[in-house]
Design a protein around this motif. Structure first.
Motif, PDB file in Angstrom:
ATOM      1  N   TYR A  91      11.199   1.333   3.830  1.00 48.58           N
ATOM      2  CA  TYR A  91      11.809   2.661   3.899  1.00 48.58           C
ATOM      3  C   TYR A  91      12.073   3.323   2.544  1.00 48.58           C
ATOM      4  O   TYR A  91      11.882   4.537   2.413  1.00 48.58           O
ATOM      5  CB  TYR A  91      13.089   2.585   4.728  1.00 48.58           C
ATOM      6  N   PRO A  92      12.499   2.588   1.514  1.00 50.54           N
ATOM      7  CA  PRO A  92      12.719   3.287   0.237  1.00 50.54           C
ATOM      8  C   PRO A  92      11.487   4.014  -0.277  1.00 50.54           C
ATOM      9  O   PRO A  92      11.605   5.128  -0.796  1.00 50.54           O
ATOM     10  CB  PRO A  92      13.135   2.138  -0.707  1.00 50.54           C
ATOM     11  N   PHE A  93      10.301   3.411  -0.100  1.00 45.93           N
ATOM     12  CA  PHE A  93       9.099   4.043  -0.643  1.00 45.93           C
ATOM     13  C   PHE A  93       8.594   5.185   0.238  1.00 45.93           C
ATOM     14  O   PHE A  93       8.130   6.209  -0.272  1.00 45.93           O
ATOM     15  CB  PHE A  93       8.004   2.999  -0.856  1.00 45.93           C
ATOM     16  N   VAL A  94       8.691   5.039   1.548  1.00 41.22           N
ATOM     17  CA  VAL A  94       8.237   6.124   2.413  1.00 41.22           C
ATOM     18  C   VAL A  94       9.209   7.308   2.328  1.00 41.22           C
ATOM     19  O   VAL A  94       8.802   8.477   2.403  1.00 41.22           O
ATOM     20  CB  VAL A  94       8.054   5.634   3.867  1.00 41.22           C
ATOM     21  N   LEU A  95      10.499   7.040   2.119  1.00 41.99           N
ATOM     22  CA  LEU A  95      11.461   8.127   1.903  1.00 41.99           C
ATOM     23  C   LEU A  95      11.219   8.810   0.560  1.00 41.99           C
ATOM     24  O   LEU A  95      11.367  10.038   0.437  1.00 41.99           O
ATOM     25  CB  LEU A  95      12.885   7.582   1.967  1.00 41.99           C
ATOM     26  N   LYS A  96      10.828   8.028  -0.434  1.00 41.01           N
ATOM     27  CA  LYS A  96      10.468   8.606  -1.728  1.00 41.01           C
ATOM     28  C   LYS A  96       9.276   9.548  -1.569  1.00 41.01           C
ATOM     29  O   LYS A  96       9.243  10.639  -2.166  1.00 41.01           O
ATOM     30  CB  LYS A  96      10.127   7.496  -2.722  1.00 41.01           C
ATOM     31  N   ALA A  97       8.310   9.159  -0.747  1.00 41.31           N
ATOM     32  CA  ALA A  97       7.134  10.005  -0.503  1.00 41.31           C
ATOM     33  C   ALA A  97       7.543  11.295   0.214  1.00 41.31           C
ATOM     34  O   ALA A  97       7.063  12.379  -0.124  1.00 41.31           O
ATOM     35  CB  ALA A  97       6.106   9.238   0.318  1.00 41.31           C
ATOM     36  N   CYS A  98       8.433  11.197   1.197  1.00 41.53           N
ATOM     37  CA  CYS A  98       8.900  12.391   1.919  1.00 41.53           C
ATOM     38  C   CYS A  98       9.638  13.335   0.976  1.00 41.53           C
ATOM     39  O   CYS A  98       9.488  14.563   1.072  1.00 41.53           O
ATOM     40  CB  CYS A  98       9.809  11.992   3.073  1.00 41.53           C
ATOM     41  N   ALA A  99      10.434  12.781   0.075  1.00 44.35           N
ATOM     42  CA  ALA A  99      11.156  13.612  -0.889  1.00 44.35           C
ATOM     43  C   ALA A  99      10.191  14.339  -1.809  1.00 44.35           C
ATOM     44  O   ALA A  99      10.374  15.518  -2.113  1.00 44.35           O
ATOM     45  CB  ALA A  99      12.124  12.748  -1.693  1.00 44.35           C
ATOM     46  N   ALA A 100       9.144  13.631  -2.262  1.00 42.51           N
ATOM     47  CA  ALA A 100       8.153  14.257  -3.140  1.00 42.51           C
ATOM     48  C   ALA A 100       7.420  15.379  -2.422  1.00 42.51           C
ATOM     49  O   ALA A 100       7.054  16.401  -3.027  1.00 42.51           O
ATOM     50  CB  ALA A 100       7.164  13.207  -3.638  1.00 42.51           C
ATOM     51  N   LEU A 101       7.188  15.204  -1.123  1.00 41.51           N
ATOM     52  CA  LEU A 101       6.523  16.246  -0.335  1.00 41.51           C
ATOM     53  C   LEU A 101       7.470  17.380   0.042  1.00 41.51           C
ATOM     54  O   LEU A 101       7.025  18.443   0.472  1.00 41.51           O
ATOM     55  CB  LEU A 101       5.952  15.631   0.955  1.00 41.51           C
ATOM     56  N   GLY A 102       8.774  17.142  -0.105  1.00 47.34           N
ATOM     57  CA  GLY A 102       9.754  18.121   0.342  1.00 47.34           C
ATOM     58  C   GLY A 102       9.796  18.249   1.847  1.00 47.34           C
ATOM     59  O   GLY A 102      10.192  19.280   2.392  1.00 47.34           O
ATOM     60  N   VAL A 152       0.837  -1.205   0.000  1.00 51.06           N
ATOM     61  CA  VAL A 152       0.000   0.000   0.000  1.00 51.06           C
ATOM     62  C   VAL A 152       0.871   1.254   0.000  1.00 51.06           C
ATOM     63  O   VAL A 152       0.600   2.223  -0.727  1.00 51.06           O
ATOM     64  CB  VAL A 152      -0.960  -0.005   1.206  1.00 51.06           C
ATOM     65  N   ILE A 153       1.911   1.265   0.827  1.00 49.73           N
ATOM     66  CA  ILE A 153       2.816   2.423   0.865  1.00 49.73           C
ATOM     67  C   ILE A 153       3.446   2.640  -0.509  1.00 49.73           C
ATOM     68  O   ILE A 153       3.510   3.764  -1.015  1.00 49.73           O
ATOM     69  CB  ILE A 153       3.902   2.211   1.938  1.00 49.73           C
ATOM     70  N   ARG A 154       3.881   1.542  -1.130  1.00 45.32           N
ATOM     71  CA  ARG A 154       4.477   1.650  -2.461  1.00 45.32           C
ATOM     72  C   ARG A 154       3.476   2.190  -3.468  1.00 45.32           C
ATOM     73  O   ARG A 154       3.806   3.043  -4.300  1.00 45.32           O
ATOM     74  CB  ARG A 154       4.985   0.286  -2.911  1.00 45.32           C
ATOM     75  N   GLY A 155       2.234   1.703  -3.405  1.00 45.37           N
ATOM     76  CA  GLY A 155       1.205   2.152  -4.338  1.00 45.37           C
ATOM     77  C   GLY A 155       0.950   3.640  -4.229  1.00 45.37           C
ATOM     78  O   GLY A 155       0.899   4.356  -5.238  1.00 45.37           O
ATOM     79  N   TYR A 156       0.808   4.141  -3.013  1.00 47.16           N
ATOM     80  CA  TYR A 156       0.569   5.570  -2.824  1.00 47.16           C
ATOM     81  C   TYR A 156       1.783   6.392  -3.248  1.00 47.16           C
ATOM     82  O   TYR A 156       1.652   7.449  -3.886  1.00 47.16           O
ATOM     83  CB  TYR A 156       0.222   5.860  -1.369  1.00 47.16           C
TER      84      TYR A 156
END
Length: 537
Positions: free
Chosen positions: A139-150, A107-111
């Protein structure tokens, strides 16, 4: 039978089998499938949303809805195609009572992959509250989400979680951390994490090179590329390496490095797609090789908007506005729709040659092409009017803007005031910039130089004192020299180099040699002048 023929036959048999059973009745499905493994195979092979929903319905009918592995597979399939069906994926997720870490990760990866970065972070927080321990795939996907959010703060907190569970040495997590810090403009922290990765792979190096390029550290990007080439444990540069390194050559205008990369592309047989093509065009254009850039453009069969923008920018930055506009007309005629970057390039081209009327015409046509006018376009118009000396029109334009002017707009106005020495208007523009862009030392320095040129030394001193009080520092200049494929950087009053003693000794020797040569030349000139006087006497 060869391996490829065997795989083709198996795929054909699987397809025939699937087509034969997909239209069975509910009773037929129950008789055919005795456990969840068959559904897993079907989910793996189904194509299209309609087939997926049919299989999903049968899973519910047969009572496998709570199977965590099947549910994770369903969520994964719904989340495909850039997460276009994340609503259905979330419904499956919410209905499962016992969720393992695989389910949460999917789910984290999908979002994260669908652009719903905020939801990805929320799911991660929910996962932690439920007491589910994250792993190296979380962690790779949740860190990707944080990067996208800045969201640098949230990412740092997650970095703490990584350290706490002992995954800071994991290769994939380490690469994700490097990418996260680079995208959040924390390039020094990105390098620190990169250096701590014990066994770096090609992705590690590519991420660091791209990070330096994105943060406008082209020389560091090129140095990192050289370091990678000297690492025997890493394979040869791939497509991602070149795409990350070419913009660095463009920013630094290093034609030698760019040509070496181009030679590698040719010798390795790498396909020059739109990403490489646009990068090469931009590099050659920035280094003044317009003919080479144009030849590359003409040879590219697949041209998207990025490629067209690259060649338009090349002509525009060198003052060839006619050629830029001609290319723009060809682009429109070919059916490619211009974007905001395209109009920035065109307006900048008009600004460089002083074509105010043409600039106004292009600015007015943006809406016809469905392009939204943004701060950078308004800044281009202010720059266009300001360079032409029409400062009053520029001020009127700013006051009549439908949106509040940003730092780029006032920055363009301040630059125009510098060109035409309008201190009064420059002070007003700088006043706004000190609020909108308070950490940009260039704004303070520009106004201070205007004060100095006008002989207003007290005002210049006051402004420089203000910089010190606010701790606004101008980036120090630096020089570079390449020795044996290693680039050495030296800053102002820099004594950090490991060979500083040898360097300073050599400089002192050169200074003495130059002084001796100068003294000999001066004596020669004196003797020559003395001879002329004697001839006259």
């Amino acid at each position: 039978m060869h391996g490829s023929s065997l795989r083709a036959s198996l795929l054909l048999l699987t397809r025939v089998w699937f087509d034969s059973v997909r239209h069975l009745s509910a009773a037929g499905w129950k008789m055919f499938y005795r456990d969840s493994f068959a559904y897993t195979c079907l989910l793996q092979r189904c194509d299209g949303l309609k087939s997926l929903k049919e299989i999903h319905a049968q899973i519910i009918t047969c009572g496998y809805e709570q199977n965590p592995f099947l549910a994770a597979k369903l969520v994964s399939r719904y989340a495909e195609d850039n997460g276009s069906n994340m609503e259905d994926a979330r419904k499956v997720f919410d209905r499962v009572s016992e969720r393992d870490v695989l389910m949460w990760n999917v789910v984290i990866r999908g979002y994260a992959s669908s652009g719903a970065s905020g939801e990805a972070v929320k799911i991660y927080d929910h996962m932690r509250r439920k007491g589910v321990l994250a792993n190296q795939y979380t962690y790779p996907f949740v860190l990707k989400a944080c990067a996208a959010l800045g969201d640098g703060n949230k990412g740092q907190v997650i970095h703490g979680h990584v350290v706490k569970v002992g995954l800071e040495w994991d290769l994939f997590v380490g690469n994700a951390l490097v990418s996260f810090y680079a995208k959040c403009k924390e390039i020094e922290m990105a390098r620190r994490v990169f250096d701590q990765i014990p066994q770096k792979d090609l992705v590690s190096w590519n991420t660091m090179i791209a990070g330096y390029t994105q943060n406008e550290h082209p020389n560091d990007a090129i140095m990192t590329l050289h370091q990678m080439l000297r690492d025997d444990t890493v394979g040869m540069p791939d497509h991602a390496t070149i795409v990350g390194a070419l913009p660095a050559c463009t920013q630094a205008a290093t034609i030698q490095e760019g040509m070496l990369i181009h030679s590698y592309i040719v010798k390795s047989g790498m396909e020059v797609d739109v990403a490489l093509g646009s990068g090469l065009i931009a590099m050659y254009g920035n280094c003044g090789r317009l003919k080479t850039a144009r030849n590359l453009f003409d040879r590219l069969l697949d041209r998207n908007i990025v490629v067209w923008n690259a060649i338009i920018r090349c002509y525009g930055m060198h003052g060839l506005a006619d050629e830029a506009l001609e290319i723009f007309s060809q682009m429109v005629d070919s059916g490619v729709r211009p974007d905001g970057i395209c109009f920035v390039c065109l307006l900048s081209a008009c600004s460089h040659v002083g074509w105010v009327d043409k600039g106004w015409e292009l600015f007015g046509k943006m809406e016809d092409h469905g392009v939204e006018k943004r701060d950078e376009h308004y800044a281009c118009m202010v720059d266009l009017l300001g360079r032409a000396g029409r400062l009053n029109e520029a001020v009127k334009f700013i006051n009549e803007m439908p949106v509040e002017a940003g730092k780029d707009v006032y920055g363009a106005l301040l630059g125009a005031c510098r060109i035409h020495n309008n201190i009064e208007l420059a002070e007003k523009a700088a006043e706004r910039l000190f609020i909108l862009d308070p950490d940009n030392a260039g704004r303070y320095v520009l106004l201070a130089k205007m004060y100095e040129d006008a002989g207003r030394w007290e005002d210049a001193a006051r402004l420089r004192k203000l910089m010190k009080e606010k701790q606004v520092r101008k980036p120090l200049g630096s020089s570079m020299v390449e020795v044996d494929s290693v680039v050495h950087t030296f800053g102002v009053e820099d004594e950090s180099h490991s060979m500083k003693v040898e360097i300073f000794d050599t400089l002192e020797s050169l200074r003495r040699v130059m002084a001796e040569d100068w003294n000999r030349e001066r004596e020669r000139m004196r003797e020559s002048e003395k001879g002329r006087w004697l001839e006259l006497i």
